[in-house]
Design a protein around this motif. Sequence first.
Motif: not given
Length: 270
Positions: A87-99, A103-109, A141-148
């Motif tokens: 997930a972090a690689y997708a948010f950091a390196r891949l380009r897609f609409r609404g990325r 990401f920031w909506l997910y971080m808001a949690t 929790y197995i699929l990742g956390t916002p902080y991670g």
Amino acid sequence: MTTKRILLYAALAAGAFISVFPYLLVVLTAFKTKAQLNSTEPWLPGVPPTLDNLGRLLGGDFPQYILNTVIMTVLLTLGQLVFTTFAAYAFARLRFRGRDVLFWLYMATMMVPSAVTMIPLFLIMRELDLVNTWYGLLAPYILGTPYGIFLMRQFFKGLPAGLEEAARIDGAGPLTVLVRILLPLCRPALGTLTIITVISSWNSFLWPLIITSGDATKVVTVAIAALKVGIGVDYNLMMAGGLIALAPMVAVFVFFQKYIVRSVVLTGLK
């Protein structure tokens, strides 16, 4: 030695003592009998020390609870490392609409206290018939956390883009770039995430308490809380359970303190 340095060391020593003192009480109480607990000061050892409290726990179902906790911790840690990294690689390196918006909506949690989501999560697991199962215990929790994901994303963004571009010129795809180029450079961040996940998973209490009710999925923290039953409280037995639960975390600190210090520095920088 100057007066300022003496005062500094005295303050540090006092802070260290205050931090360690509760753990010292756990150890001392775990090796006392009920009579010694009532007849001696809490900060004094029982003479002679006894192993009866540990024997009572380890002779029952407590080893099964320890094994359940180890299994939960290992599975959550592996899941966090795998899914968080992707997930972090997708948010950091891949380009897609609404990325970035996603990401920031997910971080808001992260601003929502975990206790607030416990009841909705439980209702979801009940509808899926996953209450008191390993799937229900691990799923949230197995699929990742916002902080991670945030930690790994920031680390990926700090790596030189030229490495990835050179690999793409040579014909490497996104998965090859991630596994063979970027991940070997992410060992400090992965070590940080591993330490954080192991400690938080081992100490997890509220969600296992809500979602599990049988011995097959009961973890150490819930088992220790369950020792407080009836009218009285067997403090000796509870402290023995606390000592058993504390021992693996002490071992993690002793053997991986270099990486723990590095993780503190890394998380502070990020």
